[in-house]
Each structure stands twice: as C-alpha cells, then as structure tokens.
Design a protein around this motif. Structure first.
Motif, short mmCIF file in Angstrom:
data_model
loop_
_atom_site.label_atom_id
_atom_site.label_comp_id
_atom_site.label_asym_id
_atom_site.label_seq_id
_atom_site.Cartn_x
_atom_site.Cartn_y
_atom_site.Cartn_z
N GLY A 11 0.81 -1.21 0.00
CA GLY A 11 0.00 0.00 0.00
C GLY A 11 0.84 1.26 0.00
N ARG A 12 1.87 1.29 0.84
CA ARG A 12 2.75 2.45 0.88
C ARG A 12 3.51 2.65 -0.43
N LEU A 13 3.88 1.53 -1.04
CA LEU A 13 4.61 1.62 -2.29
C LEU A 13 3.75 2.26 -3.37
N ILE A 14 2.48 1.87 -3.40
CA ILE A 14 1.56 2.41 -4.40
C ILE A 14 1.36 3.92 -4.20
N LYS A 15 1.35 4.34 -2.93
CA LYS A 15 1.13 5.75 -2.61
C LYS A 15 2.40 6.60 -2.68
N SER A 16 3.53 5.98 -2.97
CA SER A 16 4.80 6.71 -2.89
C SER A 16 4.97 7.76 -3.97
N GLY A 17 4.18 7.68 -5.03
CA GLY A 17 4.17 8.77 -5.99
C GLY A 17 4.96 8.53 -7.26
N LYS A 18 4.64 9.36 -8.24
CA LYS A 18 5.25 9.25 -9.56
C LYS A 18 6.75 9.54 -9.52
N SER A 19 7.16 10.52 -8.69
CA SER A 19 8.57 10.91 -8.66
C SER A 19 9.45 9.76 -8.20
N ILE A 20 8.98 8.99 -7.23
CA ILE A 20 9.76 7.86 -6.74
C ILE A 20 9.84 6.78 -7.80
N ALA A 21 8.73 6.55 -8.51
CA ALA A 21 8.73 5.55 -9.57
C ALA A 21 9.71 5.94 -10.68
N VAL A 22 9.71 7.23 -11.04
CA VAL A 22 10.63 7.71 -12.07
C VAL A 22 12.07 7.63 -11.58
N GLY A 23 12.31 8.11 -10.36
CA GLY A 23 13.65 8.07 -9.80
C GLY A 23 14.18 6.65 -9.64
N GLY A 24 13.32 5.76 -9.16
CA GLY A 24 13.71 4.36 -9.02
C GLY A 24 14.02 3.71 -10.35
N SER A 25 13.21 4.02 -11.35
CA SER A 25 13.45 3.46 -12.69
C SER A 25 14.77 3.94 -13.26
N ILE A 26 15.07 5.22 -13.04
CA ILE A 26 16.35 5.77 -13.51
C ILE A 26 17.50 5.06 -12.82
N TYR A 27 17.40 4.92 -11.52
CA TYR A 27 18.48 4.31 -10.75
C TYR A 27 18.71 2.86 -11.17
N ILE A 28 17.63 2.08 -11.20
CA ILE A 28 17.75 0.67 -11.58
C ILE A 28 18.21 0.55 -13.03
N GLY A 29 17.65 1.37 -13.92
CA GLY A 29 18.00 1.29 -15.34
C GLY A 29 19.48 1.52 -15.58
N ILE A 30 20.04 2.55 -14.98
CA ILE A 30 21.46 2.87 -15.18
C ILE A 30 22.36 1.81 -14.58
N ASN A 31 22.12 1.45 -13.32
CA ASN A 31 23.01 0.51 -12.64
C ASN A 31 22.88 -0.90 -13.18
#
Length: 408
Positions: free
Chosen positions: A83-103
């Motif tokens: 539930g918290r993950l879903i509510k964490s917001g678009k910015s976290i999803a974008v930031g997480g995708s950037i981080y995982i994608g690069i590394n």
C-alpha cells in the motif's frame, strides 16, 4: 576446534568484537563481520595446534545465516508494504526506474565484458545493482539526515529496489536453480515464481481482515510462534518451487505490513533480525577463501568504479526529475552507493546453483570496498560535490533552468 557449542559462542563473541570495532571507527559493521569470518574460516591460516578455524560449526552457522536473511527481508517487507509503495508517488517511480536502469545496464555490460556465461552475468548484474538498505538506513540515522529533502527519494529508491529485487530473484532463481536446462523449462520456472509472488500478494491483501483477527493474540510467545510458522512455511514452500526463500520472507512481510499488528511484529522480531543477521555476514566470510581473492581484485575494482559513476549520475538525474537541487541530488547517489546484504544474497544464489567460483570472491571484495566507501562518501558528500561542481557546472545549469520561471 571440534565443539560446536563452543564454536557458536566464539562466533558470537567475534561478532561482538567486530561490532565494538565498527563503533570505534564509526564504520558500518558489515565489512567487519565478513572480515572476521574470513579470518577464522575453513580456508584460514593455521599452524599445528594453533587452529582456530570454524569447520564443524560452519554448516550450522550457515543455517543461522539463512534465518538471518529471512528476518531481514521480513522486516523490510514490514517497513513499507504494498500500500505504501503504491502511494509513494510518480517521482519515486521515475527516480527508481532511472536508478535501476542505469546501474542494471552497467552491471550487464560489465558482466558480458568479463566473458562469463549468461547465468553468471545475470548474477553479477544483480550484485552490482541493488544497494544495502541496512547500511543506508544506518548512515541516514547516524548523520541525522532523515529529515533532509533528498531522504524521501533515497527511501523511495530503496523501496523500488526491493520490488525489483523480488522480481529479479524470482526470475534468476528460476534460471540458476532450475533442474531443467531447456529454455521452456526455465521460462516455466520463472512463470511459476512470478505467479507465486503475485498470488501471495493478492490473496494476502484479501485476507487482511482475517489476519487482523487471527493475530489478535495477547501472549507474545504464541504470537511469535504464529509469525515464525508463517515465515518459515511460506519461505520454505517458495524454495521447493525454485523461488529464493528470501523472496518468500519478503512477501510475508509485505502482507503482514497491511495488518494492524505490523508495529508489534517489527518490535518483536528486531532482536532476531540483528542477531541472525550478524551471523549471516559472519557466515558469508567463512565461505570466502582469502587466497582466492587475488584473482578477483581487478574485476572488483572495475565494478566499484562503474558503480560509483553510475550511482552519481543516477542520483543527479533522479533528483532532477523530482525538482531536487543539485547538491541534494548528489547526496542521493552517494548515500545509496553501499552494497551489502542483497549482493551477498545474489552471490549465495550463484553458489547454490554451482556457478563459476569467481563470483564469490568478486562479491566479497566488491561488497567490502563499497561497504567502506559508501558511508565515507555520504559523510563527505559536500566535499565531493564541491570538487565536481566546477567541472560539470551542476549549479549553473540548475540556475539557468530556474531563471525563466523566476522572471515570470
């Protein structure tokens, strides 16, 4: 030594000494646990009667370490919940995708450049992608940065990593641990793992009201027994279908986090997490042959350099996507550069699958270096940014982007 109880007692005592030393030096305790384990492992130096190697108890300590991983991932699951993950917001999803994608991309490229087979490449990519939530959390608390503007993004990326880890280990464990060598068999194992993960989450969320009633137990003893039974049964069942048992534990935590008893569970299992977690890192050290580390030095150093570069770039881009100033964005990448428990989990997966022997010493050196550099770079993030800013002009570009808005 041939007395198991005495060896276990000495192992705990050595972990205590490692903890005291880490406090004195103000460093993460993880590398000290690993180094102490290496010093007394089956491959350690011995001379005649001066034999302090942990041999007879190594298997038992390894089992305690497995329990430590279960408690670690159970606790992480309790920390954020679906539930918290879903509510964490678009910015976290974008930031997480950037981080995982690069590394992850850098990890794959590095793995392929080593010339290792595909299974080993996937393991190495996992080792180099996921940061240590244990080290990151400790550093944030120690440096009193929990209220900083970049901390929400840091914690969000850690949560994003945990979800990626659950998916990735499910797929990779199907490839590495599957008894079938055919492509169809591997795909089937991966699908079973994914359906198992989704099934536990969906069913678990549906029965939260029932769980709230079932866990309404006054006795802490009986309450813990119920939690432990659920943890070991689901994690054990996951292992039987070639899903890493750690993922079963993470799923249990995610489900229990939705209940009204999550805080009570966290409080009661915390001592177990810390105790068995220490033995997990100590046990990992026991498996490392110090004489074999030399062959992995250059491989580990190159991976460390790539990780430092990838993390810094990812942090800057993730921060920029969320409107965080350059200096704070730099702290994102520098704070989560440490690697630890998850990299070791991936390395142990390679060991269980009988993959190339180089993976273990590579993971040990890589984790040791970044577990030391991570807290240091976080503490000196201001100095690092001051050195790099005149070269790359981060602040200047940030001000140019802001100026049109200011003029309006």
């Amino acid at each position: 030594m041939d007395h198991i109880v005495l060896e276990i007692g000495l192992a705990i005592g050595l972990c205590v000494l490692a903890g005291i030393l880490s406090i004195k030096l103000k460093f993460s305790v993880i590398p000290f646990y690993i180094l102490v384990g290496m010093a007394v492992g089956p491959h350690a130096f011995h001379w005649g009667y001066l034999d302090f190697r942990f041999i007879n108890s190594a298997e038992l300590i390894d089992f305690f370490g497995r329990i430590g991983v279960l408690f670690l991932l159970l606790y992480l699951g309790l920390e954020f919940s679906v539930g918290r993950l879903i509510k964490s917001g678009k910015s976290i999803a974008v930031g997480g995708s950037i981080y995982i994608g690069i590394n992850f991309t850098l990890g794959l490229l590095f793995g392929f450049l080593t010339g290792l087979p595909l299974a080993e490449v996937l393991i190495i990519a996992g080792i180099t992608t996921i940061s240590s939530s244990a080290i990151v959390a400790k550093v944030l608390v120690d440096l009193k940065r929990t209220a900083n503007q970049e901390t929400e993004m840091i914690l969000g990326i850690i949560m994003f990593e945990d979800v990626f880890l659950a998916l990735y280990i499910s797929i990779v464990s199907g490839l590495v641990l599957s008894s079938s060598s055919s492509v169809g068999g591997v795909i089937l194992s991966a699908l079973i793992a994914l359906f198992f993960m989704l099934g536990v989450l969906i069913v678990g969320r549906k029965i939260v009201p029932l769980l709230n009633r079932w866990l309404d137990i006054r006795s802490n003893e009986l309450f813990l027994l119920v939690i432990f039974a659920a943890l070991f049964l689901i994690a054990g069942f996951a292992e039987t279908i070639h899903v890493a048992e750690a993922i079963g534990a993470l799923l249990v935590g995610l489900v229990l986090a939705e209940t009204n008893h999550a805080h009570r569970i966290e409080k009661l299992i915390l001592p177990f997490r810390d105790f068995f977690g220490a033995l997990f890192f100590f046990g990992f050290g026991l498996t490392i042959d110090p004489t074999a580390l030399g062959g992995a030095v250059w491989m580990a150093l190159i991976a460390v350099v790539l990780t430092l570069i990838g993390n810094f770039i990812a942090g800057m881009l993730a921060g920029r996507s969320a409107g965080i100033p350059p200096y704070a964005s730099a702290k994102i990448g520098l704070t989560i550069v440490a690697r630890g428990e998850f990299s070791i989990i991936m390395a142990n997966l390679a060991l269980a699958g009988g993959l190339a022997a180089i993976v273990q010493p590579f993971a040990a050196l890589y984790v040791l270096i970044l577990a030391i550099l991570g807290p240091l770079l976080t503490k000196e993030s201001k100095l690092v940014f001051r050195i790099l800013d005149p070269i790359f002009g981060f602040n200047a570009r940030h001000e140019r982007r802001r100026s049109p808005k200011t003029s309006r």
